[in-house]
Structures are given as C-alpha cells and as structure tokens.
Scaffold this motif. Sequence first.
Motif, PDB file in Angstrom:
ATOM      1  N   ASN A 104       0.831  -1.210   0.000  1.00 48.10           N
ATOM      2  CA  ASN A 104       0.000   0.000   0.000  1.00 48.10           C
ATOM      3  C   ASN A 104       0.864   1.257   0.000  1.00 48.10           C
ATOM      4  O   ASN A 104       0.544   2.241  -0.680  1.00 48.10           O
ATOM      5  N   GLN A 105       1.962   1.224   0.766  1.00 52.35           N
ATOM      6  CA  GLN A 105       2.882   2.369   0.771  1.00 52.35           C
ATOM      7  C   GLN A 105       3.467   2.592  -0.620  1.00 52.35           C
ATOM      8  O   GLN A 105       3.622   3.741  -1.062  1.00 52.35           O
ATOM      9  N   ASP A 142       2.033   1.734  -3.466  1.00 56.61           N
ATOM     10  CA  ASP A 142       0.953   2.216  -4.330  1.00 56.61           C
ATOM     11  C   ASP A 142       0.635   3.687  -4.100  1.00 56.61           C
ATOM     12  O   ASP A 142       0.175   4.387  -5.009  1.00 56.61           O
ATOM     13  N   GLU A 143       0.865   4.183  -2.873  1.00 53.69           N
ATOM     14  CA  GLU A 143       0.571   5.580  -2.553  1.00 53.69           C
ATOM     15  C   GLU A 143       1.517   6.557  -3.241  1.00 53.69           C
ATOM     16  O   GLU A 143       1.212   7.740  -3.364  1.00 53.69           O
ATOM     17  N   TYR A 188      -0.245  16.134  -2.636  1.00 50.88           N
ATOM     18  CA  TYR A 188       0.039  15.106  -1.628  1.00 50.88           C
ATOM     19  C   TYR A 188       0.916  15.683  -0.515  1.00 50.88           C
ATOM     20  O   TYR A 188       0.675  15.433   0.673  1.00 50.88           O
ATOM     21  N   GLN A 203       0.007  15.881   3.450  1.00 47.52           N
ATOM     22  CA  GLN A 203       0.857  15.231   4.453  1.00 47.52           C
ATOM     23  C   GLN A 203       1.314  16.206   5.533  1.00 47.52           C
ATOM     24  O   GLN A 203       1.675  15.793   6.627  1.00 47.52           O
TER      25      GLN A 203
END
Length: 372
Positions: A102-103, A105-106, A289, A293
């Motif tokens: 998942n990391q 893919d982010e 992004y 963050q």
Amino acid sequence: MISEHYKRQLIKEARQIDVSLGQTSDFEKLVQEITDEQIDRAVLELIKNLGILTKKNSLPRMEQKQEKVVEILYKYLGASKVDGLYQNLKDSSNVSLDKLLNQLDELVGLENVKQQIRNLIDYNQIQQLREKNGLKKPDKTLHMAFLGNPGTAKTTVARIVGRMFKAIGLLNKGHFIETSRTDLIGEYQGQTAIKVKRLINRAKGGVLFIDEAYSITENDRSDSYGRESLTELTKALEDYRDDLVVIVAGYTNLMEHFFDSNPGLKSRFNTFITFSDYSLDELVRIFIYTCNQNDYFAEDQAIEKVRDLLHTKLNEKDDHFSNGRLVRNLFDNITLNQSKRLSKLTGHFAKESLMLITKEDVPQDDGLFSIE
C-alpha cells in the motif's frame, strides 16, 4: 584525536561494569565491536543491556553508569549516527507485506516501477515455496540498479523494498543504509578496503543503497582508491548475496559507464529498474500530496498557479530540473510565503486559515529555487 579519547573512555567504562558484575568481557566485547568493527547491532545491544541492568538494579548507581556510557557513545559516534540506528530499527520492525505494498501504491506515478517491484516480490515468494518443497532455486542475486534522474523517488522505493524483503523472509533485518563515494573510499593507502568491509558489515541483513554509484569510478584512469573500492564491493556482492541487497542508483548513461568499469560487476545485478521523469499532472499530484501530508490545503487558484510554474520548468528542463525535489522546494517557498502573509494580519487565526494556501502564496518563477 577526540574520537580516540572517547573510545578509551568507552572501553574503560565497559570494563569496569564487567568487573563489577564478575564477568569476563561481555560489555567490553560489545564496545570493541562498536569501535573496531563498527557493528551497528552492537550499539543497540549495548544500550539495551545497560537498560536491563538498570531495571534489575544489578549494580550500585547503575542508572548513572548507564547515562555516562550513553553520553560517551553519543560523543564518540555522533548523535545523528545513534539516532539514525534507532530510526533504522523502527523502520525495519515487522510490517506486513500488504501494508508495504500500500505504501508503494501511494507513491505518485512510477507505474512501471511499482509493477516491477510487485513482480519481484511474486517471483521470490514462489522461489521460496519451491525451495521448501525440495525444488531447485535459480541462482539469481537480489542486487538491483535503479536508473534515472534525481528526484524520482529512487531512495524511497529502495527503503520500501528492503522492508518488503524482510516481510517475506529474504532479509534478516531489512534496515536501510544510504552511502556515497566518501563512505566507500579512504584517504590513505589501505583504508579503502577496510571502509568498504565495515560498511558491508553494517549493511548485512538489510539494504545498502549507493546513490550516484558512478562517482566511485569517475576518475577510473587515475583513481586507484576507486578501483580498490569497486573490487571490494564486487566481491561483497557475491559473498553476502544471501542476506544483503545492494542497490546502486544514478543517471542511466553514467551508470552504464559504471558497470563497464569492472569485469563481472554487471553480472552481479539481476534487476534493472528505470525511473522515468514525472509528467506535469504527476508533479501537481505530488504537490497536493505534500500539502495533505503537512496539514495544508491549497485553493484551486493556487493549484493552477503551481501548475503553470511547473509547466514552465518542464519546458525548460535544464540541468537544474530535479523532479520531485523541485516540488519540495516550491512547497517550502509557498509555506514560507504563507507565514509571511499571515504574520501581517492581526487577531485570532482560525485553524482553517493556518492550513490554507492561496494564490498569493505561490511565488513567481524567479523565486522557485531560493527563499526570499
């Protein structure tokens, strides 16, 4: 030298603890591993064992002894080194493969890179199953080459890969050590081989990431130290292939010269991944992004102004263009401008005002690379 002074102090304190405990050289041995062999594991083990003694009240004034040893250790190695070891330990702790995927893919863009990493994980998992069932396993190394321009997330992907390999059992620790020519080459005859061996020793069980690897051989006709470093590194690639991943990275054309500089070097690497430059849409997504963050929100007009700026830089695309790093520089300048704008206002600031980035905060083109 100041380091020699602290080295003698460390050994003295460790020896006194061993004597007080009535044991031979347990603590002194750990200190010797730190000072002579630069084994990172020994640093964490030393601090851990001191903490255990403190909790057990094994010796009078043990807490003070622990504080003194740790203080000397920080002075000897440097705070950044010791803190970095703790961060590596934290980063390489048990994380599930799904979470790491998942990391990956982010990350914005990098679709080809993501697919190659996924393919690599699938391949190695199947090879592990074959081995468990008594089937032959192909003789391929885990070492990789990341090819592409600066600011394309090569370092970030390398960190994730190390933790993925730990998650599936290919690496013992999965920690990450980033290095450069300075760390691999000594100042005097005979130092280089020692430096490389110590670095490899630190990296075993994890990932050794060598950015701008071609710098090792940039003066290959006259640089005997560079050739010595590469010889030691090439040997280590084979000797420690079962519990070490070396990832070399840099510009594509310069990396080709790097691989040609030593016979047999390229054959030690089985995976070559190309990191393409980001498109305009991807650069804008990276900016959004980064805002999210860091608890910022950019209004639409600000995003459009950012897009125009990045479009200009993409069209120029000179030697100063640096992909994601350019976006980070822009973000830093924008948040500075936002602070300057808000500081001129009076009264209470709502949370939303502190988060909002307006078009007035976006600098002109000439302010993109410098803070005014």
